[in-house]
Design an enzyme around this catalytic site. Sequence first.
Site, PDB file in Angstrom:
ATOM      1  N   CYS A   4      -5.904  17.773   8.810  1.00 29.70           N
ATOM      2  CA  CYS A   4      -7.121  17.901   7.996  1.00 29.70           C
ATOM      3  C   CYS A   4      -8.309  17.287   8.735  1.00 29.70           C
ATOM      4  O   CYS A   4      -8.291  16.090   9.064  1.00 29.70           O
ATOM      5  CB  CYS A   4      -6.919  17.213   6.646  1.00 29.70           C
ATOM      6  SG  CYS A   4      -8.444  17.092   5.692  1.00 29.70           S
ATOM      7  N   CYS A   7      -9.808  14.270   6.968  1.00 28.32           N
ATOM      8  CA  CYS A   7      -8.987  13.060   7.132  1.00 28.32           C
ATOM      9  C   CYS A   7      -9.218  12.453   8.510  1.00 28.32           C
ATOM     10  O   CYS A   7      -9.262  11.230   8.660  1.00 28.32           O
ATOM     11  CB  CYS A   7      -7.506  13.392   6.927  1.00 28.32           C
ATOM     12  SG  CYS A   7      -7.050  13.620   5.196  1.00 28.32           S
ATOM     13  N   HIS A  46      -6.581  12.226   0.349  1.00 29.55           N
ATOM     14  CA  HIS A  46      -6.532  13.669   0.579  1.00 29.55           C
ATOM     15  C   HIS A  46      -5.967  14.413  -0.629  1.00 29.55           C
ATOM     16  O   HIS A  46      -4.853  14.159  -1.060  1.00 29.55           O
ATOM     17  CB  HIS A  46      -5.650  13.997   1.801  1.00 29.55           C
ATOM     18  CG  HIS A  46      -5.563  15.475   2.046  1.00 29.55           C
ATOM     19  ND1 HIS A  46      -6.366  16.127   2.945  1.00 29.55           N
ATOM     20  CD2 HIS A  46      -4.813  16.440   1.459  1.00 29.55           C
ATOM     21  CE1 HIS A  46      -6.113  17.414   2.912  1.00 29.55           C
ATOM     22  NE2 HIS A  46      -5.167  17.628   2.009  1.00 29.55           N
ATOM     23  N   GLY A  92     -15.578  30.496  -0.731  1.00 27.38           N
ATOM     24  CA  GLY A  92     -15.818  30.244   0.689  1.00 27.38           C
ATOM     25  C   GLY A  92     -15.372  28.876   1.150  1.00 27.38           C
ATOM     26  O   GLY A  92     -15.846  28.379   2.175  1.00 27.38           O
ATOM     27  N   HIS A  97      -9.882  19.843   1.789  1.00 20.30           N
ATOM     28  CA  HIS A  97      -9.876  18.426   1.367  1.00 20.30           C
ATOM     29  C   HIS A  97     -11.077  18.343   0.437  1.00 20.30           C
ATOM     30  O   HIS A  97     -12.208  18.616   0.873  1.00 20.30           O
ATOM     31  CB  HIS A  97     -10.043  17.539   2.608  1.00 20.30           C
ATOM     32  CG  HIS A  97     -10.096  16.058   2.335  1.00 20.30           C
ATOM     33  ND1 HIS A  97      -9.354  15.142   3.067  1.00 20.30           N
ATOM     34  CD2 HIS A  97     -10.822  15.329   1.453  1.00 20.30           C
ATOM     35  CE1 HIS A  97      -9.634  13.917   2.626  1.00 20.30           C
ATOM     36  NE2 HIS A  97     -10.517  14.005   1.649  1.00 20.30           N
ATOM     37  N   HIS A  99     -14.310  18.069  -1.450  1.00 22.27           N
ATOM     38  CA  HIS A  99     -15.576  17.473  -1.007  1.00 22.27           C
ATOM     39  C   HIS A  99     -16.702  18.003  -1.869  1.00 22.27           C
ATOM     40  O   HIS A  99     -16.665  19.129  -2.358  1.00 22.27           O
ATOM     41  CB  HIS A  99     -15.845  17.771   0.473  1.00 22.27           C
ATOM     42  CG  HIS A  99     -15.748  19.214   0.828  1.00 22.27           C
ATOM     43  ND1 HIS A  99     -14.535  19.853   1.003  1.00 22.27           N
ATOM     44  CD2 HIS A  99     -16.709  20.155   1.031  1.00 22.27           C
ATOM     45  CE1 HIS A  99     -14.755  21.118   1.306  1.00 22.27           C
ATOM     46  NE2 HIS A  99     -16.067  21.339   1.325  1.00 22.27           N
ATOM     47  N   HIS A 101     -20.615  18.943  -1.767  1.00 25.90           N
ATOM     48  CA  HIS A 101     -21.825  19.170  -0.988  1.00 25.90           C
ATOM     49  C   HIS A 101     -22.991  18.552  -1.761  1.00 25.90           C
ATOM     50  O   HIS A 101     -23.143  18.784  -2.963  1.00 25.90           O
ATOM     51  CB  HIS A 101     -22.107  20.670  -0.828  1.00 25.90           C
ATOM     52  CG  HIS A 101     -21.100  21.392   0.004  1.00 25.90           C
ATOM     53  ND1 HIS A 101     -21.303  21.695   1.329  1.00 25.90           N
ATOM     54  CD2 HIS A 101     -19.884  21.886  -0.302  1.00 25.90           C
ATOM     55  CE1 HIS A 101     -20.261  22.351   1.805  1.00 25.90           C
ATOM     56  NE2 HIS A 101     -19.381  22.487   0.836  1.00 25.90           N
TER      57      HIS A 101
HETATM   58  P1  AMP Z   1     -16.604  24.278   2.356  1.00 28.78           P
HETATM   59  O1  AMP Z   1     -17.001  25.626   2.889  1.00 28.78           O
HETATM   60  O2  AMP Z   1     -17.067  24.003   0.965  1.00 28.78           O
HETATM   61  O3  AMP Z   1     -15.124  24.030   2.552  1.00 28.78           O
HETATM   62  O4  AMP Z   1     -17.402  23.228   3.244  1.00 28.78           O
HETATM   63  C1  AMP Z   1     -16.951  22.709   4.449  1.00 28.78           C
HETATM   64  C2  AMP Z   1     -18.147  22.140   5.127  1.00 28.78           C
HETATM   65  O5  AMP Z   1     -17.718  21.283   6.160  1.00 28.78           O
HETATM   66  C3  AMP Z   1     -19.050  23.205   5.780  1.00 28.78           C
HETATM   67  O6  AMP Z   1     -20.358  23.153   5.210  1.00 28.78           O
HETATM   68  C4  AMP Z   1     -19.039  22.798   7.261  1.00 28.78           C
HETATM   69  O7  AMP Z   1     -20.294  22.992   7.876  1.00 28.78           O
HETATM   70  C5  AMP Z   1     -18.648  21.338   7.188  1.00 28.78           C
HETATM   71  N1  AMP Z   1     -18.003  20.806   8.369  1.00 28.78           N
HETATM   72  C6  AMP Z   1     -16.948  21.323   9.020  1.00 28.78           C
HETATM   73  N2  AMP Z   1     -16.612  20.530  10.058  1.00 28.78           N
HETATM   74  C7  AMP Z   1     -17.470  19.487  10.050  1.00 28.78           C
HETATM   75  C8  AMP Z   1     -17.651  18.325  10.857  1.00 28.78           C
HETATM   76  N3  AMP Z   1     -16.850  18.074  11.913  1.00 28.78           N
HETATM   77  N4  AMP Z   1     -18.650  17.467  10.560  1.00 28.78           N
HETATM   78  C9  AMP Z   1     -19.458  17.722   9.507  1.00 28.78           C
HETATM   79  N5  AMP Z   1     -19.340  18.785   8.702  1.00 28.78           N
HETATM   80  C10 AMP Z   1     -18.361  19.660   8.966  1.00 28.78           C
END
Ligand code: AMP
Length: 112
Positions: A4, A7, A46, A92, A97, A99, A101
């Site tokens: 992950c 993680c 997680h 999308g 994990h 989160h 936004h």
């Molecule tokens: P989701 O599409 O809701 O699963 O959001 C995942 C988010 O993680 C996306 O907006 C990506 O741009 C962001 N993301 C993926 N990898 C990283 C990373 N290494 N650092 C910061 N953000 C990330």
Amino acid sequence: MNDCIFCKIIAGEIPSAKVYEDDEILIFKDIAPIAKIHLLCVPKEHFAYLSDVTAERAALLGRTLEKIGKLRSRLGLDDGYRLVINQGENAGQTVHHLHIHILGGEPLPWGN
Ligand code: AMP
């Protein structure tokens, strides 16, 4: 969880632009921002989906929302912000994990 990405960010194995951390959550900048301010708030435990939420996790999410509200000035969100939780394929969700936004820093479009 071994594979992950969030993680790994929490463990410090992958770098991130951290803006807040405590024992329960980490907030860092999204690598591909879709708003002037685009942060990700991640519980350190997680789990992938709201359907995995237990009473303990519900309490954690409640504390997390309270913290985001209290941190709004520090995060530059005094003029308003939007919280988004993508769940599953149609939404999308790309990182499995849970989160939140955090979007703000400018007027945010709504609808088409
Ligand atoms: P989701 O599409 O809701 O699963 O959001 C995942 C988010 O993680 C996306 O907006 C990506 O741009 C962001 N993301 C993926 N990898 C990283 C990373 N290494 N650092 C910061 N953000 C990330």
